[in-house]
Every structure is written in C-alpha cells, then in structure tokens.
Enzyme design. Structure first.
Site, PDB file in Angstrom:
ATOM      1  N   ASN A   9     -20.426  37.708  21.627  1.00  0.00           N
ATOM      2  CA  ASN A   9     -19.735  38.236  20.469  1.00  0.00           C
ATOM      3  C   ASN A   9     -20.539  37.950  19.245  1.00  0.00           C
ATOM      4  O   ASN A   9     -20.700  36.684  18.767  1.00  0.00           O
ATOM      5  CB  ASN A   9     -18.275  37.585  20.253  1.00  0.00           C
ATOM      6  CG  ASN A   9     -17.473  37.800  19.150  1.00  0.00           C
ATOM      7  OD1 ASN A   9     -17.955  38.593  18.384  1.00  0.00           O
ATOM      8  ND2 ASN A   9     -16.261  36.986  18.967  1.00  0.00           N
ATOM      9  N   LYS A  11     -19.922  38.536  16.183  1.00  0.00           N
ATOM     10  CA  LYS A  11     -19.174  38.565  14.764  1.00  0.00           C
ATOM     11  C   LYS A  11     -19.834  39.213  13.950  1.00  0.00           C
ATOM     12  O   LYS A  11     -20.318  40.327  14.194  1.00  0.00           O
ATOM     13  CB  LYS A  11     -18.980  37.126  14.698  1.00  0.00           C
ATOM     14  CG  LYS A  11     -18.451  36.319  15.937  1.00  0.00           C
ATOM     15  CD  LYS A  11     -17.993  34.730  15.488  1.00  0.00           C
ATOM     16  CE  LYS A  11     -17.303  34.291  16.786  1.00  0.00           C
ATOM     17  NZ  LYS A  11     -17.016  33.025  16.556  1.00  0.00           N
ATOM     18  N   HIS A  93      -8.986  38.062  18.951  1.00  0.00           N
ATOM     19  CA  HIS A  93      -9.908  36.927  18.775  1.00  0.00           C
ATOM     20  C   HIS A  93      -9.093  35.901  17.561  1.00  0.00           C
ATOM     21  O   HIS A  93      -8.417  36.364  16.737  1.00  0.00           O
ATOM     22  CB  HIS A  93     -11.196  37.285  18.365  1.00  0.00           C
ATOM     23  CG  HIS A  93     -12.293  36.077  18.194  1.00  0.00           C
ATOM     24  ND1 HIS A  93     -12.046  35.260  17.128  1.00  0.00           N
ATOM     25  CD2 HIS A  93     -13.396  35.695  18.906  1.00  0.00           C
ATOM     26  CE1 HIS A  93     -13.210  34.218  17.626  1.00  0.00           C
ATOM     27  NE2 HIS A  93     -13.818  34.643  18.633  1.00  0.00           N
ATOM     28  N   GLU A  95     -10.215  34.504  15.123  1.00  0.00           N
ATOM     29  CA  GLU A  95     -10.611  34.886  13.819  1.00  0.00           C
ATOM     30  C   GLU A  95      -9.945  36.104  13.374  1.00  0.00           C
ATOM     31  O   GLU A  95      -9.837  36.225  12.081  1.00  0.00           O
ATOM     32  CB  GLU A  95     -12.050  35.236  13.783  1.00  0.00           C
ATOM     33  CG  GLU A  95     -12.844  33.690  14.014  1.00  0.00           C
ATOM     34  CD  GLU A  95     -14.286  33.652  14.645  1.00  0.00           C
ATOM     35  OE1 GLU A  95     -14.846  34.922  14.508  1.00  0.00           O
ATOM     36  OE2 GLU A  95     -14.738  32.595  14.954  1.00  0.00           O
ATOM     37  N   GLU A 163     -10.009  30.799  24.688  1.00  0.00           N
ATOM     38  CA  GLU A 163     -10.735  30.509  23.393  1.00  0.00           C
ATOM     39  C   GLU A 163     -10.089  29.263  22.748  1.00  0.00           C
ATOM     40  O   GLU A 163      -9.333  29.666  21.756  1.00  0.00           O
ATOM     41  CB  GLU A 163     -11.299  31.388  22.728  1.00  0.00           C
ATOM     42  CG  GLU A 163     -12.477  32.576  23.584  1.00  0.00           C
ATOM     43  CD  GLU A 163     -13.332  32.933  22.597  1.00  0.00           C
ATOM     44  OE1 GLU A 163     -14.372  33.017  22.680  1.00  0.00           O
ATOM     45  OE2 GLU A 163     -12.848  33.318  21.398  1.00  0.00           O
ATOM     46  N   GLY A 169     -17.404  27.440  17.356  1.00  0.00           N
ATOM     47  CA  GLY A 169     -18.188  27.277  16.514  1.00  0.00           C
ATOM     48  C   GLY A 169     -18.433  25.753  16.013  1.00  0.00           C
ATOM     49  O   GLY A 169     -19.034  25.247  15.165  1.00  0.00           O
ATOM     50  N   SER A 209     -18.155  27.295  21.877  1.00  0.00           N
ATOM     51  CA  SER A 209     -19.484  26.413  21.966  1.00  0.00           C
ATOM     52  C   SER A 209     -19.674  26.454  23.485  1.00  0.00           C
ATOM     53  O   SER A 209     -20.504  25.097  23.815  1.00  0.00           O
ATOM     54  CB  SER A 209     -18.816  25.038  21.477  1.00  0.00           C
ATOM     55  OG  SER A 209     -18.455  24.931  20.002  1.00  0.00           O
TER      56      SER A 209
HETATM   57  P1  PGA Z   1     -19.090  30.113  19.748  1.00  0.00           P
HETATM   58  O1  PGA Z   1     -17.935  31.338  19.542  1.00  0.00           O
HETATM   59  O2  PGA Z   1     -19.508  30.233  21.013  1.00  0.00           O
HETATM   60  O3  PGA Z   1     -19.965  30.399  18.510  1.00  0.00           O
HETATM   61  O4  PGA Z   1     -18.367  28.843  19.676  1.00  0.00           O
HETATM   62  C1  PGA Z   1     -17.086  31.591  20.551  1.00  0.00           C
HETATM   63  C2  PGA Z   1     -16.173  32.877  20.209  1.00  0.00           C
HETATM   64  O5  PGA Z   1     -15.633  32.794  18.882  1.00  0.00           O
HETATM   65  O6  PGA Z   1     -16.160  34.016  20.957  1.00  0.00           O
END
Ligand code: PGA
Length: 249
Positions: A9, A11, A93, A95, A163, A169, A209
């Site tokens: 992803n 983003k 997601h 976000e 997640e 992150g 992460s």
């Molecule tokens: P990350 O994000 O691997 O940077 O923690 C995962 C995600 O939000 O899909």
C-alpha cells in the site's frame, strides 16, 4: 489451499519516477510462489498496470466510491479502477475510516460495487490502542467484520487485512499470540457466516509495521496468509525480502 499474498500500500506516495520499483520487483521475483499486489495512488494505476503487464505483479487501488459514476467531484469508482487496469482495491483502511469518517456500512457498500466490478476487495479491520487496552479487541473486530463485508464475498473477491491502528507506521507490532488470536477469530467468524468452504478460502493478511526483519515471525502465525505492507512496500529493496519470507513460510 490459500495462495499467499504480499500486498503493498503506497498510500499518498509515489510519482511516475517511482514505477521503476515495479520493474525491480518483477526482475527479482519473475515466477513468485505467492501473489504480489501493489496499490499505488490512483494517479499511477494506469501507468503501473501498463508497466506490470502480464508479469508477476498485480495492481490495485486504495479506495473507491460506492457509486459507479455521477456528480461526485474528486471521487473514483470501482469501474474506473478496473478500467485503468486495477485487479483489486483496498477498502476501509483506518486512514480512511479515521481521516474521512468512513463507516463500516460505507465500506460494505463500496465492497459490493467493487466486487460487482470484478475487483478483489482487501477489507481492512483494526482496533485502536484505547480499544485494545479496554480488552475488547475481538468485539471491535467482530463488529467491523460483520458490517464491512458484503454477502457477495467469496474466496476470490475477498481478502481481510487485520491492521491494528496502533501498529500502522509506528514500528510497533502485536505479539504473534495477539495476531493469532485475532486471525483465528476472523477465520471462525467467516466460516460461520459463509460456510466452511468459503470461510476457509478467504485470505487473511496482517498489516502494521511489517518489515524485512519481523516478516518471518509474523508469517509463522496461524491463519496469517500474507501481509499488507505500507512503508516497507515503497522500495523493492525492502518489499522483496518480505515477499521472499512469505514464499518460504
Ligand atoms: P505500515 O502501514 O506498514 O507503514 O505500518 C501498513 C498499512 O497501513 O497498510
């Protein structure tokens, strides 16, 4: 048997200049033992799909509207993603849920349209740290799961990504036991709702992460069929070892 899936992803990262990362991935994994999906920003889907061609990498979107078309400034439909060459779309997601106020009901409406457009839907679920500390993680996940997943789902068009919001992150990850508890719970819920055949065929990804140095430990957990990777999917040098770890899991 569920075929494992390594999904990236990007983003809101990447311009045309970054699509060379796809070439590097395809060169390193010409005949991968797992599925590889990369979800760049919508602006790059068409170019990324052309670049990926019939090679080992599939391209997906990161969101879509639940309508097929209309007076919806700034939105992109599932049909448009498919037309641009996407095979999949990430939906729900955190976000989007947090930053855009998306509810599970909206996620389900989006997933229904996306599945009708022949896209594979990667539906994300996850608890906040506050929710985990209040020890009702499985209640949160169970509610998100039942409300976000449409009845039209099956093993081909549905992937679930667990997640935990606090792991995204942050460099923090749940323990293998914590991941296993949630993944086993999701599997049992899917089997109950869709029957054992379909319930067992849906792939369950862990996300939050995932890095080259923790991937093998996470992939050894029961009912983990792959990962949804954010930051570490941006560069082939980071994503590739994660793919290799999944191939040997
Ligand atoms: P990350 O994000 O691997 O940077 O923690 C995962 C995600 O939000 O899909």
């Amino acid at each position: 048997m569920r075929r494992k899936l390594a999904a990236g992803n990007w983003k809101m990262n990447g311009t045309l200049a970054d699509l060379g990362e796809l070439d590097s991935l395809a060169e390193t994994h010409p005949t991968p033992g797992v599925d590889i999906l990369v979800c760049p920003p919508a602006t790059l889907i068409s170019a990324a799909a052309a670049r990926a061609g019939k090679g080992p990498i599939q391209i997906g979107g990161q969101d879509c509207h639940h309508a097929d078309q209309g007076a919806l400034t700034g939105d992109v439909s599932a049909l448009m993603l498919a037309d641009a060459g996407a095979h999949a779309v990430i939906l729900g997601h955190s976000e989007r849920r947090e930053g855009h106020g998306e509810t599970s009901e909206e996620v389900r409406a989006k997933a229904k349209t996306a599945q009708a457009a022949s896209l594979m839907t990667v539906i994300c679920l996850g608890e906040s740290l506050g929710q985990r500390e209040a020890t009702n993680t499985l209640d949160i996940i169970g509610a998100q799961l039942s409300l976000s997943v449409p009845d039209s789902s099956n093993g081909e068009n549905l992937v679930i990504a667990y997640e935990p919001i606090w792991a995204i992150g942050s460099g923090l990850t749940p323990s293998p036991d914590q991941i296993g508890e949630v993944h086993d719970f999701i599997r049992a819920r899917l089997e109950k709702r869709f029957g054992a055949g379909v319930g067992r065929s849906v792939r369950l990804l862990y996300g939050g992460s995932v890095k080259p140095d923790n991937a093998a430990e996470i992939f050894a957990v029961s009912n983990v069929d792959g990962a949804l990777v954010g930051g570490a999917s941006l560069r082939a040098a980071d994503f590739s070892p994660i793919i290799t770890a999944l191939e040997s899991a």
